[in-house]
Design an enzyme around this catalytic site. Structure first.
Site, PDB file in Angstrom:
ATOM      1  N   LYS A   1       5.333  -3.248  -9.261  1.00 39.12           N
ATOM      2  CA  LYS A   1       6.343  -2.475  -8.534  1.00 39.12           C
ATOM      3  C   LYS A   1       6.277  -1.022  -8.999  1.00 39.12           C
ATOM      4  O   LYS A   1       5.864  -0.761 -10.128  1.00 39.12           O
ATOM      5  CB  LYS A   1       7.715  -3.080  -8.887  1.00 39.12           C
ATOM      6  CG  LYS A   1       8.911  -2.288  -8.414  1.00 39.12           C
ATOM      7  CD  LYS A   1       9.247  -2.618  -6.990  1.00 39.12           C
ATOM      8  CE  LYS A   1      10.301  -1.677  -6.420  1.00 39.12           C
ATOM      9  NZ  LYS A   1      10.175  -1.572  -4.952  1.00 39.12           N
TER      10      LYS A   1
ATOM     11  N   GLY B   1      -1.849  -4.457   4.420  1.00 38.98           N
ATOM     12  CA  GLY B   1      -1.047  -4.321   5.624  1.00 38.98           C
ATOM     13  C   GLY B   1      -1.135  -5.617   6.407  1.00 38.98           C
ATOM     14  O   GLY B   1      -2.078  -5.829   7.157  1.00 38.98           O
ATOM     15  N   GLY B   2      -0.197  -6.513   6.142  1.00 38.22           N
ATOM     16  CA  GLY B   2      -0.114  -7.742   6.927  1.00 38.22           C
ATOM     17  C   GLY B   2      -1.089  -8.841   6.573  1.00 38.22           C
ATOM     18  O   GLY B   2      -1.192  -9.843   7.294  1.00 38.22           O
TER      19      GLY B   2
ATOM     20  N   ILE C   1      -2.499   0.391   3.695  1.00 36.97           N
ATOM     21  CA  ILE C   1      -1.516   1.419   3.973  1.00 36.97           C
ATOM     22  C   ILE C   1      -0.155   1.048   3.380  1.00 36.97           C
ATOM     23  O   ILE C   1       0.143  -0.134   3.191  1.00 36.97           O
ATOM     24  CB  ILE C   1      -1.344   1.627   5.507  1.00 36.97           C
ATOM     25  CG1 ILE C   1      -0.920   0.344   6.194  1.00 36.97           C
ATOM     26  CG2 ILE C   1      -2.567   2.193   6.126  1.00 36.97           C
ATOM     27  CD1 ILE C   1      -0.613   0.457   7.701  1.00 36.97           C
ATOM     28  N   ASN C   2       0.635   2.089   3.112  1.00 35.58           N
ATOM     29  CA  ASN C   2       2.029   1.865   2.792  1.00 35.58           C
ATOM     30  C   ASN C   2       2.737   1.496   4.103  1.00 35.58           C
ATOM     31  O   ASN C   2       2.102   1.418   5.152  1.00 35.58           O
ATOM     32  CB  ASN C   2       2.623   3.120   2.148  1.00 35.58           C
ATOM     33  CG  ASN C   2       3.701   2.769   1.145  1.00 35.58           C
ATOM     34  OD1 ASN C   2       4.511   1.882   1.404  1.00 35.58           O
ATOM     35  ND2 ASN C   2       3.719   3.452   0.018  1.00 35.58           N
TER      36      ASN C   2
ATOM     37  N   SER D   1       2.049  -3.563  -4.124  1.00 33.77           N
ATOM     38  CA  SER D   1       3.134  -3.097  -4.987  1.00 33.77           C
ATOM     39  C   SER D   1       4.510  -3.378  -4.378  1.00 33.77           C
ATOM     40  O   SER D   1       4.737  -3.156  -3.196  1.00 33.77           O
ATOM     41  CB  SER D   1       2.984  -1.589  -5.204  1.00 33.77           C
ATOM     42  OG  SER D   1       4.096  -1.097  -5.909  1.00 33.77           O
TER      43      SER D   1
ATOM     44  N   GLY E   1      14.251   1.171  -1.803  1.00 33.59           N
ATOM     45  CA  GLY E   1      14.524   2.450  -2.450  1.00 33.59           C
ATOM     46  C   GLY E   1      13.960   2.513  -3.856  1.00 33.59           C
ATOM     47  O   GLY E   1      14.459   3.230  -4.711  1.00 33.59           O
ATOM     48  N   LEU E   2      12.882   1.748  -4.085  1.00 31.72           N
ATOM     49  CA  LEU E   2      12.140   1.813  -5.350  1.00 31.72           C
ATOM     50  C   LEU E   2      13.020   1.606  -6.575  1.00 31.72           C
ATOM     51  O   LEU E   2      12.864   2.259  -7.601  1.00 31.72           O
ATOM     52  CB  LEU E   2      11.383   3.149  -5.444  1.00 31.72           C
ATOM     53  CG  LEU E   2      10.295   3.325  -4.375  1.00 31.72           C
ATOM     54  CD1 LEU E   2       9.812   4.761  -4.325  1.00 31.72           C
ATOM     55  CD2 LEU E   2       9.124   2.393  -4.650  1.00 31.72           C
TER      56      LEU E   2
ATOM     57  N   CYS F   1       6.793   8.868  -1.618  1.00 33.10           N
ATOM     58  CA  CYS F   1       8.150   9.239  -2.047  1.00 33.10           C
ATOM     59  C   CYS F   1       8.485  10.650  -1.563  1.00 33.10           C
ATOM     60  O   CYS F   1       7.614  11.496  -1.456  1.00 33.10           O
ATOM     61  CB  CYS F   1       8.249   9.244  -3.568  1.00 33.10           C
ATOM     62  SG  CYS F   1       7.619   7.781  -4.345  1.00 33.10           S
TER      63      CYS F   1
HETATM   64  C1  FMN Z   1       9.899  -5.285  -0.319  1.00 31.30           C
HETATM   65  C2  FMN Z   1       8.778  -4.282  -0.429  1.00 31.30           C
HETATM   66  C3  FMN Z   1       8.734  -3.390  -1.515  1.00 31.30           C
HETATM   67  C4  FMN Z   1       7.710  -2.462  -1.628  1.00 31.30           C
HETATM   68  N1  FMN Z   1       7.684  -1.629  -2.714  1.00 31.30           N
HETATM   69  C5  FMN Z   1       6.658  -0.749  -2.876  1.00 31.30           C
HETATM   70  C6  FMN Z   1       6.542   0.060  -4.058  1.00 31.30           C
HETATM   71  O1  FMN Z   1       7.359  -0.035  -4.986  1.00 31.30           O
HETATM   72  N2  FMN Z   1       5.503   0.937  -4.142  1.00 31.30           N
HETATM   73  C7  FMN Z   1       4.556   1.038  -3.154  1.00 31.30           C
HETATM   74  O2  FMN Z   1       3.628   1.840  -3.288  1.00 31.30           O
HETATM   75  N3  FMN Z   1       4.619   0.252  -2.044  1.00 31.30           N
HETATM   76  C8  FMN Z   1       5.640  -0.621  -1.881  1.00 31.30           C
HETATM   77  N4  FMN Z   1       5.681  -1.446  -0.758  1.00 31.30           N
HETATM   78  C9  FMN Z   1       4.604  -1.365   0.247  1.00 31.30           C
HETATM   79  C10 FMN Z   1       3.563  -2.469   0.027  1.00 31.30           C
HETATM   80  O3  FMN Z   1       2.959  -2.359  -1.246  1.00 31.30           O
HETATM   81  C11 FMN Z   1       2.481  -2.472   1.119  1.00 31.30           C
HETATM   82  O4  FMN Z   1       1.816  -1.215   1.107  1.00 31.30           O
HETATM   83  C12 FMN Z   1       3.025  -2.700   2.517  1.00 31.30           C
HETATM   84  O5  FMN Z   1       4.101  -3.604   2.482  1.00 31.30           O
HETATM   85  C13 FMN Z   1       1.966  -3.228   3.497  1.00 31.30           C
HETATM   86  O6  FMN Z   1       1.424  -4.473   3.093  1.00 31.30           O
HETATM   87  P1  FMN Z   1       1.986  -5.906   3.617  1.00 31.30           P
HETATM   88  O7  FMN Z   1       2.108  -5.803   5.092  1.00 31.30           O
HETATM   89  O8  FMN Z   1       0.999  -6.901   3.139  1.00 31.30           O
HETATM   90  O9  FMN Z   1       3.326  -6.078   2.964  1.00 31.30           O
HETATM   91  C14 FMN Z   1       6.704  -2.392  -0.631  1.00 31.30           C
HETATM   92  C15 FMN Z   1       6.742  -3.279   0.448  1.00 31.30           C
HETATM   93  C16 FMN Z   1       7.755  -4.235   0.565  1.00 31.30           C
HETATM   94  C17 FMN Z   1       7.757  -5.168   1.730  1.00 31.30           C
END
Ligand code: FMN
Ligand code: FAD
Ligand code: FES
Lengths: 307, 256
Positions: free
Chosen positions: A44, A244-245, A190-191, A20, A71-72, A129
Site C-alpha cells: 500500500k 488494470g483488471g 495503470i493507476n 498497490s 484516500g491513501l 497524488c
Molecule cells: C482499494 C484500492 C486501493 C488502491 N490503493 C493504491 C495505492 O495506495 N497506491 C497506488 O499506487 N495505487 C493504488 N490503487 C490502484 C491499484 O494499484 C491499480 O493500479 C488499479 O486498481 C488497477 O488495477 P486493478 O484493476 O487490477 O485493480 C488502489 C486500487 C484500489 C482498488
C-alpha cells in the site's frame, strides 16, 4: 519452463505481483496465498506522516469493477518500517514499496528512509497524488512535475525506481518519457481512472469524499490498460509492470504480449483472494499449451508481429 | 480460522417480505461466534464484490443467515436453490465480547440488524444461565417482524416495537428501554438507532457494544474501505469494520 523475469536488475521468480493498495503488506492474505509464490509483493502507498484517508463510503461497486476513494490512508513511513517491513523482509519474494506524497520533499523523505531501513528491493512512486504546492494538480498529469519528482527522488536512493503512471492524461507517452529521462528504472501502469457514481435514491454522489469522485478499477478498465501498455512500450526502453483488471492468466498474457514484463493483480483479489495464484497458474497453462518455454519470449510479442 | 468455502445450501426460504432464511453447511461453524459475519461471492461481473452478511445462528455444522433483499447481490443470492453451493469466506471479524455479559443485559435490535443478536442471546444464555436477558426489537410494521419466537427461546423477556404500532408498542427499539437500568447493552441496527442508543448508554453510564455496517471490498482488513472513526488520545483514528470490528465499544466511536 522459465517464469522468472528481470525488472530493473531485480529478479522476480515469476511475473506476478499485486497492485498497490489491494493487498496491504500481504499479512491479511496469508490465509489464502503462500506469499513466497508471488514474483513480488507491492505494498500500500506509504507517506511521510500518517494520512487519515477520506470519509466513508470509500467504495462503490460498478459493472465489472469498482470505484474507490480510500484516500491513501496509511500510518506513515516510520510505522511502516516498524510494523510492516520486518514481516516483508521474512517473505521469500521481492519487496516493492509504493510511495506517495503531497510534495516532492515528502516523496524524497520516504524514499530516503526506506532505503536506509533496508530490506526493500524496489520503490514504486505513485505520482497520481495531488501536488499541494501546485494547486492540487496530480504530479502524474504534468510531464514537468513528473520529471521533477522522479529526478529528486533519484538523488536520494539507489534502489530501482518504478514510476506508476496515471491514465487520466491526454498523452501517456509524454509522461512515460519524462519519467524515463528523469531516471525511472521501470514503469507501472495503470493507476485507476477517475469516475463517479450517483445514488439515485439520495440524489447525491455515493462516495463520501468532498468531490464524490473515485478511481475506477477492475475488469472494466482492462482494455484501457492494455492500450496504455502497448502504446508506452513503443516509446520507452525500460520494463513495464502492467495492471488494470487482471483476473485470469489469459488477461495477464494479454499484458505481456502488449509489452509488459510483469503484471499486477488488484481488484481481482477482492472477488477471489487467491486470484494471484490463479493468474500464475493460468500463465503456466497458456505456456504449456502453446509450447512457450520462457515467459520472456511473450513480452512484447504482439508488438513484434503487428504490422 | 477464516477460509474460503463452497458451502452447501440446506435451506434458502422467504420468512417475511423480502427477507430470507439461509442455512449453510460449512466447516466455519466449528469456530464461528456471535457477531462474526461471512462474505458471500456471487460470481457475476455486475456484483464483483462480496456481500457481508452476519451469522445469525451457529448449529453444529451449519451457519444460519437472515438477509434482506437490498439490491442485485442479495436478489441473486435469494435465487440460489437448496443443494447448490455458495462461495463464502468465513468466519470474519470479531464477535461480541462476552466477559461482562452478566446481571441485567439488554439486547437491542433494529430491523435486519436483529439476526446477529440471536446467536449472542443464545451464547449468553449458555455461558451465564442466571443472567437476566431482555431483548428489544424494532421493525417497520407487523409484516417485517422476524425471529420473535427464536429470541423467546433464550430471553427472559422480549419487547417489540413497530414504527406504525401494528405489532407491539408504537416507536423504535430504543424508546422501549426508557426507565430501565442495565449492566450491559448489545446492539445492532440502523446507524441512527445505534447513535441514539450510544447516547442513552453514555448518559446512564452503561457499557454498550454495537455492531456496525460499512461498505466493504476485501472484507479482511487489507483495503481500508470500511473504516469507522475511533477516539484516540485527543484525536481520532480510522479502524476497519471488517477486521477490527464489526463490534465496537460505543464509547470509543465518534458518532457523526
Ligand atoms: C482499494 C484500492 C486501493 C488502491 N490503493 C493504491 C495505492 O495506495 N497506491 C497506488 O499506487 N495505487 C493504488 N490503487 C490502484 C491499484 O494499484 C491499480 O493500479 C488499479 O486498481 C488497477 O488495477 P486493478 O484493476 O487490477 O485493480 C488502489 C486500487 C484500489 C482498488
Ligand atoms: C458486517 C455486516 C453485516 C451485515 N449483516 C447483514 C445481515 O445479516 N442481513 C442483511 O440483510 N444485511 C446485512 N448487511 C448488509 C448487507 O451487506 C447489504 O444489504 C448487502 O451487501 C447489499 O447488497 P446488494 O447487492 O443486495 O445491494 P446493492 O445496493 O446493489 O449493493 C451494492 C454494493 O453496496 C454494498 N452495500 C449496500 N448496502 C450495504 C450495507 N448496508 N452495508 C454494507 N454494504 C452495503 C454491497 O455490498 C455492494 O458492494 C450487513 C453488512 C455488514 C457490513
Ligand atoms: S473491506 Fe477491506 S478493509 Fe474492510
Amino acid at each position: 519452463m522459465n517464469l522468472s523475469v528481470n525488472i530493473a536488475g531485480v529478479t522476480w521468480k515469476n511475473p506476478v505481483t499485486v497492485a498497490s493498495g489491494t493487498f496491504a503488506s500481504g499479512m491479511e492474505y496469508t490465509f489464502f496465498v503462500e506469499l513466497s509464490r508471488l514474483g513480488a509483493i507491492t505494498t500500500k502507498g506509504v507517506s511521510h506522516q500518517p494520512w487519515a484517508g477520506n470519509a466513508v463510503p470509500r467504495v462503490a461497486e460498478t459493472y465489472g469493477g469498482m470505484l474507490n476513494s480510500i484516500g491513501l490512508q496509511n500510518p506513515g513511513v516510520e510505522a511502516f518500517i516498524q510494523h510492516d517491513l520486518p514481516f516483508l523482509r521474512q517473505q521469500d519474494t521481492a519487496v516493492v514499496v509504493n510511495v506517495c506524497g503531497h510534495k516532492v520533499e515528502e516523496y524524497c523523505y520516504v524514499a530516503y528512509r526506506l532505503t536506509e531501513a533496508g530490506g526493500v528491493d524496489m520503490l514504486e512512486l505513485n505520482v497520481s497524488c495531488p501536488n499541494v504546492s501546485e494547486g492540487g494538480m496530480a504530479f502524474g498529469t504534468n510531464w514537468k512535475m513528473t520529471e521533477k519528482v522522479v529526478a529528486e527522488v533519484r538523488k536520494v536512493t539507489n534502489l530501482p525506481l518504478i514510476v506508476k503512471l496515471s491514465p487520466n492524461v491526454t498523452d501517456i507517452d509524454v509522461i512515460a518519457k519524462a519519467a524515463e529521462s528523469a531516471g525511472a528504472d521501470a514503469l507501472s501502469m495503470i493507476n485507476t481512472l477517475l469516475g463517479m457514481k450517483i445514488d439515485i435514491h439520495t440524489r447525491k454522489p455515493l462516495l463520501g469524499n468532498k468531490m464524490g469522485v473515485g478511481g475506477l478499477s477492475g475488469p472494466a478498465i482492462r482494455p484501457v490498460a492494455v492500450r496504455c501498455v502497448y502504446q508506452v512500450a513503443g516509446c520507452v526502453n525500460i520494463p513495464i509492470i502492467g495492471m488494470g483488471g487482471i483476473t485470469t492468466g489469459e488477461d495477464a498474457i494479454e499484458f505481456l504480449l502488449a509489452g509488459a514484463s510483469a503484471v499486477a493483480v488488484g481488484t481481482a483479489n477482492f472477488a477471489n483472494p487467491r486470484a494471484t495464484l490463479d493468474v500464475l497458474a493460468g500463465i503456466e497453462s497458456y505456456m504449456t499449451k502453446n509450447g512457450v518455454d520462457d515467459v520472456n519470449k511473450l513480452i512484447g510479442a504482439a508488438r513484434q508481429s503487428h504490422r | 480460522m477464516k477460509a474460503m468455502y463452497d458451502a452447501e445450501i440446506l435451506e434458502n426460504a422467504a420468512i417475511a417480505e423480502d427477507i430470507y432464511d439461509l442455512r449453510l453447511r460449512c466447516p466455519a461453524a466449528a469456530t464461528a461466534v456471535a457477531g462474526q459475519f461471512v462474505a458471500v461471492y456471487t460470481d457475476n461481473p455486475a456484483t464483483l464484490l462480496p456481500r457481508p452478511l452476519s451469522i445469525c445462528e451457529v448449529n453444529d455444522d451449519t451457519l444460519r443467515i437472515i438477509y434482506r433483499i437490498a439490491g442485485q447481490g442479495t436478489q441473486e443470492i435469494s435465487q440460489r436453490q437448496k443443494g447448490e453451493t455458495l462461495r463464502i469466506m468465513a468466519p470474519l471479524g470479531n464477535g461480541f465480547p462476552l466477559e461482562n455479559a452478566r446481571g441485567n443485559i439488554a439486547i437491542v435490535g433494529g430491523g435486519i440488524g436483529s439476526p446477529p443478536l440471536l446467536q449472542l442471546t443464545k451464547s449468553i444464555r449458555q455461558n451465564t444461565p442466571d443472567a437476566k436477558i431482555s431483548v428489544y426489537l424494532g421493525f417497520r410494521s407487523a409484516e417485517h417482524v422476524i425471529l420473535e419466537q427464536d429470541f423467546a427461546k433464550y430471553a427472559d423477556e422480549i419487547f417489540i416495537a413497530t414504527d406504525d404500532g401494528s405489532h407491539g408498542a408504537a416507536g423504535n427499539a430504543v424508546s422501549l428501554l426508557e426507565g430501565s437500568k442495565f449492566d450491559i447493552i448489545y446492539a445492532c441496527g440502523p446507524h441512527i438507532m445505534l447513535k441514539n442508543l450510544a447516547k442513552w448508554a453514555d448518559n446512564s453510564g452503561t457499557i454498550c457494544y454495537v455492531s456496525l455496517e460499512e461498505r466493504m471490498a476485501c472484507s479482511i482488513g487489507a483495503c481500508l474501505a470500511c473504516v469507522a472513526k475511533i477516539r484516540q488520545g485527543d484525536g481520532t483514528t480510522n479502524k476497519t469494520v471488517c477486521a477490527v470490528g464489526p463490534v465496537f465499544d460505543a464509547k470509543e466511536l465518534v458518532w457523526e
